[in-house]
Design an enzyme around this catalytic site. Structure first.
Site, PDB file in Angstrom:
ATOM      1  N   ARG A  29      42.623  31.432  27.380  1.00  0.00           N
ATOM      2  CA  ARG A  29      42.965  32.672  26.933  1.00  0.00           C
ATOM      3  C   ARG A  29      44.082  32.709  25.991  1.00  0.00           C
ATOM      4  O   ARG A  29      44.529  33.462  25.224  1.00  0.00           O
ATOM      5  CB  ARG A  29      42.772  33.737  28.023  1.00  0.00           C
ATOM      6  CG  ARG A  29      41.512  34.088  28.528  1.00  0.00           C
ATOM      7  CD  ARG A  29      41.490  35.361  29.314  1.00  0.00           C
ATOM      8  NE  ARG A  29      39.989  35.779  29.529  1.00  0.00           N
ATOM      9  CZ  ARG A  29      39.868  36.286  30.873  1.00  0.00           C
ATOM     10  NH1 ARG A  29      40.821  36.802  31.701  1.00  0.00           N
ATOM     11  NH2 ARG A  29      38.553  36.499  31.024  1.00  0.00           N
ATOM     12  N   ASP A  58      44.563  39.891  33.887  1.00  0.00           N
ATOM     13  CA  ASP A  58      43.299  40.169  33.067  1.00  0.00           C
ATOM     14  C   ASP A  58      43.527  41.056  32.011  1.00  0.00           C
ATOM     15  O   ASP A  58      42.888  41.254  31.042  1.00  0.00           O
ATOM     16  CB  ASP A  58      42.184  40.832  33.960  1.00  0.00           C
ATOM     17  CG  ASP A  58      41.823  39.874  34.970  1.00  0.00           C
ATOM     18  OD1 ASP A  58      42.008  38.222  34.822  1.00  0.00           O
ATOM     19  OD2 ASP A  58      41.148  40.297  35.971  1.00  0.00           O
ATOM     20  N   ARG A  88      34.298  42.035  46.230  1.00  0.00           N
ATOM     21  CA  ARG A  88      34.532  42.379  47.920  1.00  0.00           C
ATOM     22  C   ARG A  88      33.655  43.199  48.450  1.00  0.00           C
ATOM     23  O   ARG A  88      33.442  42.993  49.965  1.00  0.00           O
ATOM     24  CB  ARG A  88      35.841  42.579  47.980  1.00  0.00           C
ATOM     25  CG  ARG A  88      36.972  41.510  47.351  1.00  0.00           C
ATOM     26  CD  ARG A  88      38.218  42.107  47.029  1.00  0.00           C
ATOM     27  NE  ARG A  88      39.033  41.256  46.794  1.00  0.00           N
ATOM     28  CZ  ARG A  88      39.320  40.270  45.411  1.00  0.00           C
ATOM     29  NH1 ARG A  88      38.494  40.530  44.438  1.00  0.00           N
ATOM     30  NH2 ARG A  88      40.358  39.428  45.326  1.00  0.00           N
ATOM     31  N   ARG A  93      36.655  39.233  28.178  1.00  0.00           N
ATOM     32  CA  ARG A  93      37.848  39.957  27.649  1.00  0.00           C
ATOM     33  C   ARG A  93      38.479  39.677  26.209  1.00  0.00           C
ATOM     34  O   ARG A  93      39.094  40.535  25.851  1.00  0.00           O
ATOM     35  CB  ARG A  93      38.864  39.296  28.654  1.00  0.00           C
ATOM     36  CG  ARG A  93      38.459  40.059  30.210  1.00  0.00           C
ATOM     37  CD  ARG A  93      39.663  40.565  31.034  1.00  0.00           C
ATOM     38  NE  ARG A  93      39.167  40.558  32.267  1.00  0.00           N
ATOM     39  CZ  ARG A  93      38.458  41.626  33.021  1.00  0.00           C
ATOM     40  NH1 ARG A  93      38.245  42.663  32.445  1.00  0.00           N
ATOM     41  NH2 ARG A  93      38.062  41.628  34.269  1.00  0.00           N
ATOM     42  N   SER A 126      36.627  43.248  40.820  1.00  0.00           N
ATOM     43  CA  SER A 126      37.161  42.653  41.972  1.00  0.00           C
ATOM     44  C   SER A 126      36.673  43.508  43.321  1.00  0.00           C
ATOM     45  O   SER A 126      36.413  42.790  44.281  1.00  0.00           O
ATOM     46  CB  SER A 126      38.699  42.671  41.912  1.00  0.00           C
ATOM     47  OG  SER A 126      39.018  42.008  41.062  1.00  0.00           O
ATOM     48  N   LYS A 182      41.385  30.467  32.777  1.00  0.00           N
ATOM     49  CA  LYS A 182      40.270  31.491  32.957  1.00  0.00           C
ATOM     50  C   LYS A 182      38.777  31.436  32.202  1.00  0.00           C
ATOM     51  O   LYS A 182      38.724  30.227  32.258  1.00  0.00           O
ATOM     52  CB  LYS A 182      41.040  32.965  32.497  1.00  0.00           C
ATOM     53  CG  LYS A 182      42.236  33.410  33.108  1.00  0.00           C
ATOM     54  CD  LYS A 182      41.898  33.916  34.604  1.00  0.00           C
ATOM     55  CE  LYS A 182      42.860  34.398  35.328  1.00  0.00           C
ATOM     56  NZ  LYS A 182      42.763  34.470  36.880  1.00  0.00           N
TER      57      LYS A 182
HETATM   58  C1  S3P Z   1      40.454  38.357  40.772  1.00  0.00           C
HETATM   59  C2  S3P Z   1      41.690  37.687  40.481  1.00  0.00           C
HETATM   60  C3  S3P Z   1      42.371  37.496  39.438  1.00  0.00           C
HETATM   61  C4  S3P Z   1      41.534  37.861  38.125  1.00  0.00           C
HETATM   62  C5  S3P Z   1      40.283  37.690  38.202  1.00  0.00           C
HETATM   63  C6  S3P Z   1      39.663  38.665  39.409  1.00  0.00           C
HETATM   64  C7  S3P Z   1      39.938  38.478  42.078  1.00  0.00           C
HETATM   65  O1  S3P Z   1      42.215  35.838  39.458  1.00  0.00           O
HETATM   66  O2  S3P Z   1      41.821  37.125  37.067  1.00  0.00           O
HETATM   67  O3  S3P Z   1      39.432  38.265  37.149  1.00  0.00           O
HETATM   68  O4  S3P Z   1      39.184  39.404  41.956  1.00  0.00           O
HETATM   69  O5  S3P Z   1      40.741  38.478  42.915  1.00  0.00           O
HETATM   70  P1  S3P Z   1      43.236  34.762  40.080  1.00  0.00           P
HETATM   71  O6  S3P Z   1      43.213  35.162  41.390  1.00  0.00           O
HETATM   72  O7  S3P Z   1      42.804  33.595  40.193  1.00  0.00           O
HETATM   73  O8  S3P Z   1      44.366  35.113  39.155  1.00  0.00           O
END
Ligand code: S3P
Length: 434
Positions: A351, A320, A27, A393, A23, A347
């Site tokens: 899952r 996750d 970003r 995962r 994540s 997802k």
């Molecule tokens: C993420 C947020 C989550 C997560 C994904 C990464 C992110 O998804 O499941 O693997 O980087 O903001 P959601 O915001 O859709 O729940």
């Protein structure tokens, strides 16, 4: 197509580091591109998902240099920000398997005065995009999900006259929140996003670190437009979602000890530690809070785990980690209940059904519901053939389950692991060989 052949593990005690947080890596590249200068990113995750983000920003005219690579790809980058001015890509941008790339990028593209197409693989093309199309349309961008049910391919025509919105998200999603905040950076007025439960706050933290103020007030986070992002170097800690696989393996092994160093410890992501502690593992954490993201060392001592209940506002924090926590539940004594987790159905795979089917084929009694499941833990696990369904995962969770099973477990179609954890197979081999 590769498979994991897994047998019962010999030893679990280990000291390791995991690759960069997925994540935060996404970003770092997107937000660095929005600055007016050059940002060096250290600890970048060289995974397929994050490389899709690098490719996307390059396609929009951002110069990104690779300063250092490891065996799997780039880990140190230099991003030359464009101050939020991008150029129209010549071709559709391929987001691969990455929902984070497609959704967050849409927030940036909503501010650009040209049309872009975003495409993805089969799995990404089935995932819901209405959740970002709706708020970005309210702000004044033109978006269309040209697949069935508003799904990708996405067509986006942005506007440099976006309007701020005050928006209650229908799902507690960090991706949706981040998408709106990124568009809000250039929308007229104050954009406010309300979330029904706290979701990961990496975007807000990184924006603040780059001197773009976001404000938190109860369930709401807001951003005012007209703030320029300042170029600064960014450090990506290890991914706690990758570490979680080894944490569960050790937590469920009495006498085993694991030390994970340089792992991200943002409290919107550490639910897995609270849950494993509740189940009976003994955990100590040393946090360094001096950077943009808390990070540090986690030491886990395994024990005999007990069942627990996971649900409510805890779900976004472990969204996750549910597949590997379900494996922990199978190894624990008693009935674990997972509820309020319907988001797992949309997802990279469904899952909930992938986990329930996989555990059942290993001999674990599981009852699946629309929004969760009940897992009767404590029975012996039997080796089985498990289809990863192309979901990283699921592949890794069942590789760990195989370490506790009699006979051989064959997890098929595991190339997908490279979307988040290149090098997982090497660690797995080490655990099996002792
Ligand atoms: C993420 C947020 C989550 C997560 C994904 C990464 C992110 O998804 O499941 O693997 O980087 O903001 P959601 O915001 O859709 O729940």
């Amino acid at each position: 197509m590769q498979n994991f052949k897994v047998k019962r593990a010999k030893a679990f005690s280990a000291e390791l580091e995991v690759p960069g947080d997925k994540s935060i890596s996404h970003r770092s590249v997107m937000l660095a591109s929005l600055t007016n200068g050059s940002c060096e990113i250290t600890g970048f995750l060289p995974s397929e998902d994050c490389l899709a983000t690098v490719g996307a920003m390059r396609a929009l005219g951002v110069k990104i240099e690779v300063l250092e690579e490891n065996d799997y790809g780039p880990v140190r980058l230099l991003v030359h920000g464009t101050g939020g001015q991008f150029s129209k890509p010549e071709q559709p941008i391929d987001c691969g398997n990455s929902g984070t790339t497609m959704r967050l990028l849409s927030g940036i593209l909503a501010t650009q005065d040209f049309e872009t197409q975003l495409i993805g693989d089969d799995s990404l093309s089935k995932r819901p995009m209405g959740r970002i199309i709706d708020p970005l349309t309210l702000m004044g961008a033109t978006l269309q999900g040209t697949g069935e049910k508003q799904t990708a391919p996405l067509s986006i025509t942005g506007s440099n006259e976006l309007q701020a919105i005050d928006y209650q998200m229908p799902v507690a999603s960090a991706q949706v929140k981040s998408t709106i905040l990124l568009a809000g950076m250039s929308a007229q007025g104050e954009t406010v996003v309300h979330e029904s439960a706290p979701t990961r706050d990496h975007t807000e933290r990184m924006l603040n670190y780059l001197k773009v103020e976001t404000l938190r007030d109860g369930d709401a986070v807001s951003i005012c437009s007209g703030q320029a992002a300042e170029a600064r170097n960014l450090l990506v800690p290890g991914d706690i979602s990758s570490a979680a696989f080894w944490m569960v393996a050790v937590a469920a092994t009495p006498g085993a000890v694991l030390r994970i160093k340089n792992v991200g410890l943002n409290s919107t992501r550490t639910g897995v530690l609270n849950i494993l502690e509740r189940m009976g593992a003994s955990i100590t954490v040393v946090v360094d809070d001096s950077g943009a993201e808390p990070c540090g060392t986690v030491e886990i001592h395994g024990g005999n785990l007990n069942a627990t209940e996971i649900g409510g506002s805890e779900i976004p924090n472990v969204i996750d980690e549910i597949p590997i926590l379900a494996v922990a539940a199978a190894l624990a004594k008693g009935r674990t209940v997972i509820k309020d987790a319907g988001e797992l159905r949309v997802k990279e795979s469904d899952r909930l059904s992938a986990v329930a089917d996989g555990l059942r084929s290993m001999g674990v009694p599981v009852q699946e519901f629309e929004e969760g499941m009940e897992i009767e833990g404590g029975a012996a696990l039997h080796g089985a053939e498990i289809d990863s369904q192309g979901d990283h995962r699921i592949a890794m969770a069942f590789a760990i389950a195989g370490l506790f099973a009699d006979g051989e477990t064959l997890v098929t179609d595991v190339d997908c692991v490279n979307t988040s954890y290149p090098g997982f197979d090497k660690e797995l081999r080490q655990v099996m060989e002792g």
